[in-house]
Design a protein around this motif. Structure first.
Motif, PDB file in Angstrom:
ATOM      1  N   VAL A 249       0.851  -1.193   0.000  1.00  0.00           N
ATOM      2  CA  VAL A 249       0.000   0.000   0.000  1.00  0.00           C
ATOM      3  C   VAL A 249       0.886   1.242   0.000  1.00  0.00           C
ATOM      4  O   VAL A 249       1.830   1.344   0.791  1.00  0.00           O
ATOM      5  N   LEU A 250       0.592   2.176  -0.914  1.00  0.00           N
ATOM      6  CA  LEU A 250       1.233   3.485  -0.901  1.00  0.00           C
ATOM      7  C   LEU A 250       0.363   4.456  -0.127  1.00  0.00           C
ATOM      8  O   LEU A 250      -0.866   4.468  -0.301  1.00  0.00           O
ATOM      9  N   TYR A 251       0.980   5.279   0.700  1.00  0.00           N
ATOM     10  CA  TYR A 251       0.226   6.299   1.427  1.00  0.00           C
ATOM     11  C   TYR A 251       1.025   7.597   1.372  1.00  0.00           C
ATOM     12  O   TYR A 251       2.146   7.672   1.875  1.00  0.00           O
ATOM     13  N   LEU A 252       0.436   8.611   0.707  1.00  0.00           N
ATOM     14  CA  LEU A 252       1.139   9.856   0.442  1.00  0.00           C
ATOM     15  C   LEU A 252       0.253  11.038   0.806  1.00  0.00           C
ATOM     16  O   LEU A 252      -0.969  10.906   0.911  1.00  0.00           O
ATOM     17  N   ARG A 253       0.887  12.189   0.964  1.00  0.00           N
ATOM     18  CA  ARG A 253       0.148  13.427   1.161  1.00  0.00           C
ATOM     19  C   ARG A 253       0.464  14.328  -0.016  1.00  0.00           C
ATOM     20  O   ARG A 253       1.612  14.398  -0.459  1.00  0.00           O
ATOM     21  N   ALA A 254      -0.562  14.995  -0.522  1.00  0.00           N
ATOM     22  CA  ALA A 254      -0.386  15.651  -1.817  1.00  0.00           C
ATOM     23  C   ALA A 254      -1.236  16.900  -1.947  1.00  0.00           C
ATOM     24  O   ALA A 254      -2.169  17.140  -1.175  1.00  0.00           O
ATOM     25  N   GLU A 255      -0.885  17.660  -2.997  1.00  0.00           N
ATOM     26  CA  GLU A 255      -1.683  18.810  -3.397  1.00  0.00           C
ATOM     27  C   GLU A 255      -2.470  18.527  -4.671  1.00  0.00           C
ATOM     28  O   GLU A 255      -3.483  19.172  -4.929  1.00  0.00           O
ATOM     29  N   SER A 256      -2.002  17.543  -5.484  1.00  0.00           N
ATOM     30  CA  SER A 256      -2.742  17.181  -6.695  1.00  0.00           C
ATOM     31  C   SER A 256      -2.535  15.703  -7.009  1.00  0.00           C
ATOM     32  O   SER A 256      -1.487  15.133  -6.699  1.00  0.00           O
ATOM     33  N   VAL A 257      -3.552  15.101  -7.615  1.00  0.00           N
ATOM     34  CA  VAL A 257      -3.518  13.684  -7.989  1.00  0.00           C
ATOM     35  C   VAL A 257      -4.207  13.536  -9.339  1.00  0.00           C
ATOM     36  O   VAL A 257      -5.273  14.121  -9.566  1.00  0.00           O
ATOM     37  N   THR A 258      -3.597  12.734 -10.226  1.00  0.00           N
ATOM     38  CA  THR A 258      -4.198  12.445 -11.520  1.00  0.00           C
ATOM     39  C   THR A 258      -4.284  10.938 -11.716  1.00  0.00           C
ATOM     40  O   THR A 258      -3.289  10.224 -11.520  1.00  0.00           O
ATOM     41  N   LEU A 259      -5.455  10.447 -12.094  1.00  0.00           N
ATOM     42  CA  LEU A 259      -5.666   9.046 -12.469  1.00  0.00           C
ATOM     43  C   LEU A 259      -6.005   8.998 -13.948  1.00  0.00           C
ATOM     44  O   LEU A 259      -6.811   9.792 -14.438  1.00  0.00           O
ATOM     45  N   SER A 260      -5.412   8.036 -14.657  1.00  0.00           N
ATOM     46  CA  SER A 260      -5.745   7.859 -16.066  1.00  0.00           C
ATOM     47  C   SER A 260      -5.511   6.409 -16.450  1.00  0.00           C
ATOM     48  O   SER A 260      -4.793   5.681 -15.774  1.00  0.00           O
ATOM     49  N   GLY A 261      -6.165   5.999 -17.549  1.00  0.00           N
ATOM     50  CA  GLY A 261      -5.965   4.637 -18.041  1.00  0.00           C
ATOM     51  C   GLY A 261      -7.263   3.900 -18.256  1.00  0.00           C
ATOM     52  O   GLY A 261      -8.199   4.422 -18.869  1.00  0.00           O
ATOM     53  N   GLN A 262      -7.329   2.692 -17.733  1.00  0.00           N
ATOM     54  CA  GLN A 262      -8.509   1.843 -17.889  1.00  0.00           C
ATOM     55  C   GLN A 262      -9.736   2.535 -17.294  1.00  0.00           C
ATOM     56  O   GLN A 262      -9.641   3.267 -16.312  1.00  0.00           O
ATOM     57  N   ALA A 263     -10.892   2.316 -17.892  1.00  0.00           N
ATOM     58  CA  ALA A 263     -12.123   2.942 -17.413  1.00  0.00           C
ATOM     59  C   ALA A 263     -12.366   2.611 -15.942  1.00  0.00           C
ATOM     60  O   ALA A 263     -12.212   1.460 -15.527  1.00  0.00           O
ATOM     61  N   PHE A 264     -12.725   3.631 -15.166  1.00  0.00           N
ATOM     62  CA  PHE A 264     -12.954   3.435 -13.737  1.00  0.00           C
ATOM     63  C   PHE A 264     -14.137   4.275 -13.276  1.00  0.00           C
ATOM     64  O   PHE A 264     -14.464   5.301 -13.871  1.00  0.00           O
ATOM     65  N   PHE A 265     -14.778   3.807 -12.221  1.00  0.00           N
ATOM     66  CA  PHE A 265     -15.848   4.550 -11.569  1.00  0.00           C
ATOM     67  C   PHE A 265     -15.305   5.213 -10.312  1.00  0.00           C
ATOM     68  O   PHE A 265     -14.372   4.710  -9.675  1.00  0.00           O
ATOM     69  N   CYS A 266     -15.886   6.343  -9.945  1.00  0.00           N
ATOM     70  CA  CYS A 266     -15.500   7.077  -8.742  1.00  0.00           C
ATOM     71  C   CYS A 266     -16.698   7.186  -7.805  1.00  0.00           C
ATOM     72  O   CYS A 266     -17.837   7.368  -8.253  1.00  0.00           O
ATOM     73  N   SER A 267     -16.422   7.090  -6.522  1.00  0.00           N
ATOM     74  CA  SER A 267     -17.425   7.397  -5.508  1.00  0.00           C
ATOM     75  C   SER A 267     -16.921   8.609  -4.751  1.00  0.00           C
ATOM     76  O   SER A 267     -15.913   8.540  -4.042  1.00  0.00           O
ATOM     77  N   ALA A 268     -17.579   9.753  -4.937  1.00  0.00           N
ATOM     78  CA  ALA A 268     -17.155  11.015  -4.336  1.00  0.00           C
ATOM     79  C   ALA A 268     -18.238  11.492  -3.379  1.00  0.00           C
ATOM     80  O   ALA A 268     -19.356  11.804  -3.804  1.00  0.00           O
ATOM     81  N   ASP A 269     -17.902  11.538  -2.090  1.00  0.00           N
ATOM     82  CA  ASP A 269     -18.872  11.922  -1.060  1.00  0.00           C
ATOM     83  C   ASP A 269     -20.149  11.092  -1.167  1.00  0.00           C
ATOM     84  O   ASP A 269     -21.256  11.593  -0.961  1.00  0.00           O
ATOM     85  N   GLY A 270     -19.989   9.812  -1.549  1.00  0.00           N
ATOM     86  CA  GLY A 270     -21.122   8.906  -1.622  1.00  0.00           C
ATOM     87  C   GLY A 270     -21.849   8.901  -2.948  1.00  0.00           C
ATOM     88  O   GLY A 270     -22.736   8.067  -3.160  1.00  0.00           O
ATOM     89  N   GLU A 271     -21.487   9.804  -3.870  1.00  0.00           N
ATOM     90  CA  GLU A 271     -22.124   9.846  -5.183  1.00  0.00           C
ATOM     91  C   GLU A 271     -21.237   9.126  -6.191  1.00  0.00           C
ATOM     92  O   GLU A 271     -20.043   9.402  -6.292  1.00  0.00           O
ATOM     93  N   LEU A 272     -21.828   8.217  -6.958  1.00  0.00           N
ATOM     94  CA  LEU A 272     -21.085   7.404  -7.918  1.00  0.00           C
ATOM     95  C   LEU A 272     -21.173   8.027  -9.305  1.00  0.00           C
ATOM     96  O   LEU A 272     -22.256   8.442  -9.741  1.00  0.00           O
ATOM     97  N   TYR A 273     -20.018   8.114 -10.000  1.00  0.00           N
ATOM     98  CA  TYR A 273     -20.050   8.586 -11.374  1.00  0.00           C
ATOM     99  C   TYR A 273     -18.974   7.877 -12.185  1.00  0.00           C
ATOM    100  O   TYR A 273     -18.030   7.312 -11.653  1.00  0.00           O
ATOM    101  N   GLY A 274     -19.120   7.919 -13.490  1.00  0.00           N
ATOM    102  CA  GLY A 274     -18.203   7.247 -14.405  1.00  0.00           C
ATOM    103  C   GLY A 274     -18.995   6.529 -15.489  1.00  0.00           C
ATOM    104  O   GLY A 274     -20.215   6.656 -15.577  1.00  0.00           O
ATOM    105  N   PRO A 275     -18.304   5.756 -16.360  1.00  0.00           N
ATOM    106  CA  PRO A 275     -16.862   5.465 -16.307  1.00  0.00           C
ATOM    107  C   PRO A 275     -16.008   6.640 -16.773  1.00  0.00           C
ATOM    108  O   PRO A 275     -16.400   7.392 -17.658  1.00  0.00           O
ATOM    109  N   GLU A 276     -14.847   6.778 -16.155  1.00  0.00           N
ATOM    110  CA  GLU A 276     -13.879   7.818 -16.466  1.00  0.00           C
ATOM    111  C   GLU A 276     -12.610   7.170 -17.006  1.00  0.00           C
ATOM    112  O   GLU A 276     -12.315   6.017 -16.715  1.00  0.00           O
ATOM    113  N   ARG A 277     -11.846   7.950 -17.758  1.00  0.00           N
ATOM    114  CA  ARG A 277     -10.517   7.495 -18.186  1.00  0.00           C
ATOM    115  C   ARG A 277      -9.422   8.469 -17.758  1.00  0.00           C
ATOM    116  O   ARG A 277      -8.242   8.147 -17.854  1.00  0.00           O
TER     117      ARG A 277
END
Length: 297
Positions: A249-277
């Protein structure tokens, strides 16, 4: 104390009139309080349009808090806003992570007596906000499974959803950049990614255990625990809130994060959206103010 505008959604979570009344008695002993019931974004915008600079109190769960903060952000009124929270939802994860009492009357006392603290906000590349946590992978699948169960089972719906997700977790292959540095590529499947302003999701699970909404950073947790025994070990440590200490497991502290690649769904504050790339999130430190317990900020 200056007047308060209390916003509640009667359809949200497990809110009930008796618990709300207990909180209102505390608030009204200290200030003039207007109660506004909002059931849709249009009603919420109308209420915010006439708030007149009053402090806002959200009586509801994580979804209600998200809706109010997102509306203020969209209206460019968040920076100068003070937003208090009386937790009346199902999971109340932001309140748990921020140290806000889950008893509505006790939370109301924090609203009138707590320290006014600057609270951070996560904002994505489309301008959408995350008040508490956004996660991808098995966590998002658990949220998807829990959605139809929440209304009938309450907090137990999260547990059932997580159990269903654990049976067939959705491994994804992603490129992950943290503050411009690649920390994962497509070579290894990923069980879960969590980006936390707050520490908890799913009714109290400490997915980003060290995250604090007042420290100017977001916590990033990436789990590569995809083999059978790794998943078992991860699940055990997850329940203990120590999964972020595992070697896979990686555990980091950050100011920005980018995910890209295979289609993925996100759950943000309990709301589900996607698929995203492709999705980028960044932290906005001290985005708004919130009364918190003395030792929380």
């Amino acid at each position: 104390m200056e007047p308060l505008l209390l916003i509640t959604n009667p359809e949200a979570g497990s809110a009930d009139e008796e618990r709300l009344e207990g909180a209102l008695r505390v608030l009204r002993s200290a200030a003039d309080v207007e109660v506004a019931h909002t059931e849709n974004p249009g009603e919420l915008d109308s209420v915010l349009h006439r708030r007149g600079g009053r402090r806002i109190v959200v009586a509801g769960g994580d979804g209600s808090l998200h809706a109010v903060v997102a509306a203020l952000h969209r209206r460019h009124e968040l920076q100068d806003a003070v937003v208090g929270l009386v937790p009346l939802g199902t999971g109340n994860d932001f309140a748990r992570g921020a140290g806000i009492p889950l008893d509505p009357a006790e939370a109301a006392r924090v609203v009138v007596q707590g320290d006014l603290c600057p609270v951070d906000l996560i904002v994505d590349c489309l301008g959408e906000v995350v008040v508490n946590n956004v996660h991808v992978g098995v966590g998002a699948q658990a949220s998807e499974s829990a959605q139809p169960l929440k209304r009938t089972l309450g907090r137990l719906g999260y547990v059932v959803g997580a159990a269903k997700a654990a049976i067939r977790p959705p491994f994804v292959r992603l490129r992950i950049e943290v503050d411009g540095h690649v920390v994962a590529d497509f070579a290894h499947p990923i069980l879960m990614v969590a980006i936390g302003n707050g520490s908890r999701v799913g009714g109290g699970a400490r997915v980003t255990p060290e995250a604090e909404p007042t420290d100017g950073k977001m916590d990033v947790m990436v789990s590569f625990s995809t083999s059978l025994w790794a998943k078992v070990g991860y699940a055990v440590r997850f329940r203990m809130g120590t999964h972020h200490e595992r070697d896979d497991v990686l555990y980091l502290r950050a100011e920005s994060v980018t995910l890209s690649g295979q289609a993925f769904f996100c759950s943000a504050d309990g709301e589900l959206y996607g698929p995203e790339r492709h999705r980028t999130w960044h932290i906005e430190p001290a985005a708004f103010s919130m009364p918190l317990p003395p030792d929380a900020g």
